[in-house]
Design an enzyme around this catalytic site. Structure first.
Site, mmCIF file in Angstrom:
data_model
loop_
_atom_site.group_PDB
_atom_site.id
_atom_site.type_symbol
_atom_site.label_atom_id
_atom_site.label_comp_id
_atom_site.label_asym_id
_atom_site.label_seq_id
_atom_site.Cartn_x
_atom_site.Cartn_y
_atom_site.Cartn_z
ATOM 1 N N ASP A 72 2.245 2.687 2.561
ATOM 2 C CA ASP A 72 2.146 3.484 3.784
ATOM 3 C C ASP A 72 3.418 3.334 4.636
ATOM 4 O OD1 ASP A 72 -0.285 4.046 2.820
ATOM 5 O OD2 ASP A 72 -1.440 3.176 4.455
ATOM 6 N N CYS A 106 0.834 -1.217 0.000
ATOM 7 C CA CYS A 106 0.000 0.000 0.000
ATOM 8 C C CYS A 106 0.865 1.261 0.000
ATOM 9 C CB CYS A 106 -0.940 0.009 1.203
ATOM 10 S SG CYS A 106 -0.094 0.087 2.778
ATOM 11 N N CYS A 112 -2.516 -2.758 8.716
ATOM 12 C CA CYS A 112 -2.219 -1.406 9.194
ATOM 13 C C CYS A 112 -1.776 -1.456 10.658
ATOM 14 C CB CYS A 112 -3.428 -0.492 9.047
ATOM 15 S SG CYS A 112 -4.287 -0.677 7.465
HETATM 16 FE FE1 FES Z 1 -1.673 -0.056 4.256
HETATM 17 FE FE2 FES Z 1 -3.395 0.985 5.920
HETATM 18 S S1 FES Z 1 -3.724 0.473 3.839
HETATM 19 S S2 FES Z 1 -1.264 0.715 6.239
#
Ligand code: FES
Length: 127
Positions: A37, A35, A104
Site C-alpha cells: 500500500d 502489503c 495502516c
Molecule cells: Fe497495509 Fe493497510 S494493509 S496499509
C-alpha cells in the site's frame, strides 16, 4: 464485535480531503513493503500552519480511513503540533483498528512527517 468501528467505516466510505494538490508546499509519500500500500500527503502551508491538506492512498480500507482521519486532525494546526501526531492518536480517533491493521495508521503518521520534512527542505533550499 464488529471488526471495524463505525468511525473507520465512515471515513472509509466517505473519506475527507481526498485528492492531489498542484501547488503543494510539501509532499510526503510512503509505502509498506509487505502489503504494497502507498500513501501520499500534500500540504499547503501558511504561517507555519497547515492551510490545506489532501491525500491519495492506494491501499486498504484502514489506510484510507487513517489518511482521512489524520488529515482532519492536522488541518489548521501548527507544524510543530503536526510533527507530533502519532499513529496511536490516529487509531484512537478512529475508535481503534484491528491489531493486524495498526501498520495502516503508521503510514499516515509517516506520510505526514515526510510531507512536513519536504516542506522544510524546500523552504531551506529557497533560502
Ligand atoms: Fe497495509 Fe493497510 S494493509 S496499509
Amino acid at each position: 464485535m464488529a471488526l471495524y468501528s463505525e468511525k473507520v467505516m465512515d471515513h472509509f466510505r466517505h473519506p475527507r480531503n481526498v485528492g492531489s494538490m498542484e501547488d503543494a508546499d510539501g509532499i510526503g509519500e510512503v509505502g509498506n513493503a509487505k502489503c504494497g500500500d502507498i500513501m501520499k500527503i500534500y500540504l499547503k502551508i501558511r504561517d507555519d500552519r497547515v492551510d490545506d491538506v489532501k491525500f491519495e492512498t492506494f491501499g486498504c480500507g484502514s489506510a484510507i480511513a487513517s489518511s482521512s482521519m489524520a488529515t482532519e486532525m492536522i488541518k489548521g494546526k501548527p507544524l510543530t503540533e503536526v510533527l507530533e501526531l502519532t499513529n496511536k492518536a490516529v487509531t484512537e480517533a478512529l475508535d481503534g483498528l484491528p491489531a493486524h491493521k495498526l501498520h495502516c495508521s503508521v503510514l499516515a503518521e509517516q506520510a505526514i512527517q515526510a510531507a512536513v520534512n519536504d516542506y522544510y527542505a524546500k523552504a531551506k533550499a529557497a533560502g
